[in-house]
Motif scaffolding. Structure first.
Motif, mmCIF file in Angstrom:
data_model
loop_
_atom_site.group_PDB
_atom_site.id
_atom_site.type_symbol
_atom_site.label_atom_id
_atom_site.label_comp_id
_atom_site.label_asym_id
_atom_site.label_seq_id
_atom_site.Cartn_x
_atom_site.Cartn_y
_atom_site.Cartn_z
ATOM 1 N N LEU A 168 0.851 -1.188 0.000
ATOM 2 C CA LEU A 168 0.000 0.000 0.000
ATOM 3 C C LEU A 168 0.885 1.234 0.000
ATOM 4 O O LEU A 168 1.669 1.451 0.921
ATOM 5 C CB LEU A 168 -0.914 -0.002 1.226
ATOM 6 N N LEU A 169 0.757 2.039 -1.046
ATOM 7 C CA LEU A 169 1.589 3.219 -1.202
ATOM 8 C C LEU A 169 0.731 4.470 -1.202
ATOM 9 O O LEU A 169 -0.133 4.633 -2.070
ATOM 10 C CB LEU A 169 2.386 3.143 -2.506
ATOM 11 N N ILE A 170 0.966 5.342 -0.236
ATOM 12 C CA ILE A 170 0.302 6.650 -0.240
ATOM 13 C C ILE A 170 1.097 7.533 -1.189
ATOM 14 O O ILE A 170 2.284 7.763 -0.996
ATOM 15 C CB ILE A 170 0.227 7.246 1.174
ATOM 16 N N LYS A 171 0.421 8.016 -2.215
ATOM 17 C CA LYS A 171 1.070 8.809 -3.256
ATOM 18 C C LYS A 171 1.073 10.294 -2.935
ATOM 19 O O LYS A 171 1.872 11.041 -3.477
ATOM 20 C CB LYS A 171 0.371 8.567 -4.590
ATOM 21 N N GLY A 172 0.157 10.710 -2.062
ATOM 22 C CA GLY A 172 0.079 12.118 -1.712
ATOM 23 C C GLY A 172 -1.081 12.378 -0.778
ATOM 24 O O GLY A 172 -1.915 11.500 -0.529
ATOM 25 N N THR A 185 -3.619 23.030 8.187
ATOM 26 C CA THR A 185 -3.454 21.612 8.507
ATOM 27 C C THR A 185 -2.265 21.040 7.748
ATOM 28 O O THR A 185 -2.151 21.223 6.538
ATOM 29 C CB THR A 185 -4.725 20.822 8.128
ATOM 30 N N THR A 186 -1.391 20.352 8.476
ATOM 31 C CA THR A 186 -0.275 19.652 7.845
ATOM 32 C C THR A 186 -0.479 18.152 8.003
ATOM 33 O O THR A 186 -1.070 17.697 8.983
ATOM 34 C CB THR A 186 1.087 20.061 8.444
ATOM 35 N N VAL A 187 0.009 17.415 7.026
ATOM 36 C CA VAL A 187 -0.161 15.961 7.004
ATOM 37 C C VAL A 187 1.193 15.310 6.780
ATOM 38 O O VAL A 187 1.936 15.710 5.886
ATOM 39 C CB VAL A 187 -1.120 15.533 5.866
ATOM 40 N N THR A 188 1.515 14.302 7.587
ATOM 41 C CA THR A 188 2.693 13.478 7.352
ATOM 42 C C THR A 188 2.241 12.020 7.326
ATOM 43 O O THR A 188 1.301 11.647 8.033
ATOM 44 C CB THR A 188 3.796 13.671 8.422
ATOM 45 N N TYR A 189 2.909 11.225 6.517
ATOM 46 C CA TYR A 189 2.501 9.831 6.337
ATOM 47 C C TYR A 189 3.706 8.994 5.960
ATOM 48 O O TYR A 189 4.753 9.519 5.589
ATOM 49 C CB TYR A 189 1.400 9.715 5.279
ATOM 50 N N ASP A 190 3.522 7.681 6.037
ATOM 51 C CA ASP A 190 4.567 6.735 5.658
ATOM 52 C C ASP A 190 4.857 6.886 4.169
ATOM 53 O O ASP A 190 3.943 6.818 3.353
ATOM 54 C CB ASP A 190 4.122 5.295 5.954
ATOM 55 N N ARG A 191 6.121 7.087 3.802
ATOM 56 C CA ARG A 191 6.509 7.283 2.402
ATOM 57 C C ARG A 191 6.804 5.966 1.690
ATOM 58 O O ARG A 191 6.786 5.903 0.479
ATOM 59 C CB ARG A 191 7.747 8.186 2.300
ATOM 60 N N LYS A 192 7.090 4.933 2.456
ATOM 61 C CA LYS A 192 7.391 3.632 1.859
ATOM 62 C C LYS A 192 6.120 2.783 1.844
ATOM 63 O O LYS A 192 5.241 2.959 2.686
ATOM 64 C CB LYS A 192 8.480 2.921 2.663
ATOM 65 N N PRO A 193 6.028 1.843 0.902
ATOM 66 C CA PRO A 193 4.845 0.982 0.863
ATOM 67 C C PRO A 193 4.673 0.195 2.162
ATOM 68 O O PRO A 193 5.641 -0.264 2.754
ATOM 69 C CB PRO A 193 5.126 0.036 -0.307
ATOM 70 N N VAL A 194 3.416 0.064 2.598
ATOM 71 C CA VAL A 194 3.085 -0.728 3.781
ATOM 72 C C VAL A 194 2.703 -2.123 3.292
ATOM 73 O O VAL A 194 1.816 -2.274 2.447
ATOM 74 C CB VAL A 194 1.931 -0.074 4.576
ATOM 75 N N ALA A 195 3.371 -3.125 3.811
ATOM 76 C CA ALA A 195 3.172 -4.504 3.367
ATOM 77 C C ALA A 195 1.775 -5.007 3.731
ATOM 78 O O ALA A 195 1.160 -4.529 4.685
ATOM 79 C CB ALA A 195 4.233 -5.401 4.001
ATOM 80 N N PRO A 196 1.266 -5.981 2.972
ATOM 81 C CA PRO A 196 -0.044 -6.565 3.296
ATOM 82 C C PRO A 196 -0.083 -7.058 4.751
ATOM 83 O O PRO A 196 0.868 -7.662 5.240
ATOM 84 C CB PRO A 196 -0.155 -7.737 2.315
ATOM 85 N N GLY A 197 -1.174 -6.736 5.435
ATOM 86 C CA GLY A 197 -1.358 -7.147 6.823
ATOM 87 C C GLY A 197 -0.705 -6.220 7.836
ATOM 88 O O GLY A 197 -0.956 -6.333 9.034
ATOM 89 N N LYS A 198 0.098 -5.280 7.389
ATOM 90 C CA LYS A 198 0.801 -4.361 8.298
ATOM 91 C C LYS A 198 0.027 -3.056 8.444
ATOM 92 O O LYS A 198 -0.872 -2.762 7.678
ATOM 93 C CB LYS A 198 2.220 -4.063 7.789
#
Length: 144
Positions: free
Chosen positions: A77-81, A89-102
């Motif tokens: 799962l990759l958040i693209k933006g 409002t500011t947003v920060t998120y995981d930049r690397k793909p999150v593996a299935p089930g994680k």
């Protein structure tokens, strides 16, 4: 040596090194493209709670919240933006793909400076999910 540089002749050994370098560059590019392609295949994102209420907030106060999500699909799962739609409002998120089930997290910070009364804000998360986006929201009641 100068004669070789002037005439443009590199010889067999030089040609082999050049070909080896090109092959390595091509192989590295293919590997990077394949890992990116795997993360762009559609998957599923489950957010336990898509809304958050900060309650009463003093004007000028910064408040934060972490939205947690799980990849319930079969691909990374990759958040693209993310679009907060407001400079408050500011947003920060995981930049690397999150593996299935994680699990992953999306952190928001709301700055109430210059805001008064009831506030309702939406954050749009763009990801490799069938809907292509997920909407999160929050409310706050800004007081003097």
């Amino acid at each position: 040596m100068n004669d070789v540089l002037m005439t443009g002749k590199i010889g067999r050994r030089g040609a082999l090194w050049l070909l080896a370098g090109l092959w390595l560059a091509l192989a590295a590019g293919c590997r990077e493209r394949n890992s990116r392609a795997a993360a762009t295949e559609e998957t599923r994102m489950e957010v336990a709670r898509k809304t958050w209420d900060f309650g009463e907030v003093a004007e000028g106060e910064e408040v934060c919240h972490t939205f947690r999500y799980r990849n319930t699909g079969e691909h990374g799962l990759l958040i693209k933006g993310a679009d907060a739609g407001c400079a408050c409002t500011t947003v920060t998120y995981d930049r690397k793909p999150v593996a299935p089930g994680k699990e992953g997290k999306i952190e928001i910070v709301f700055n109430s400076r210059g805001r008064f009364g009831k506030q309702y804000k939406e954050i749009t998360i763009f990801a490799n999910v069938p809907e292509q986006k997920v909407t999160l929201s929050f409310t706050a009641d800004v007081r003097n």
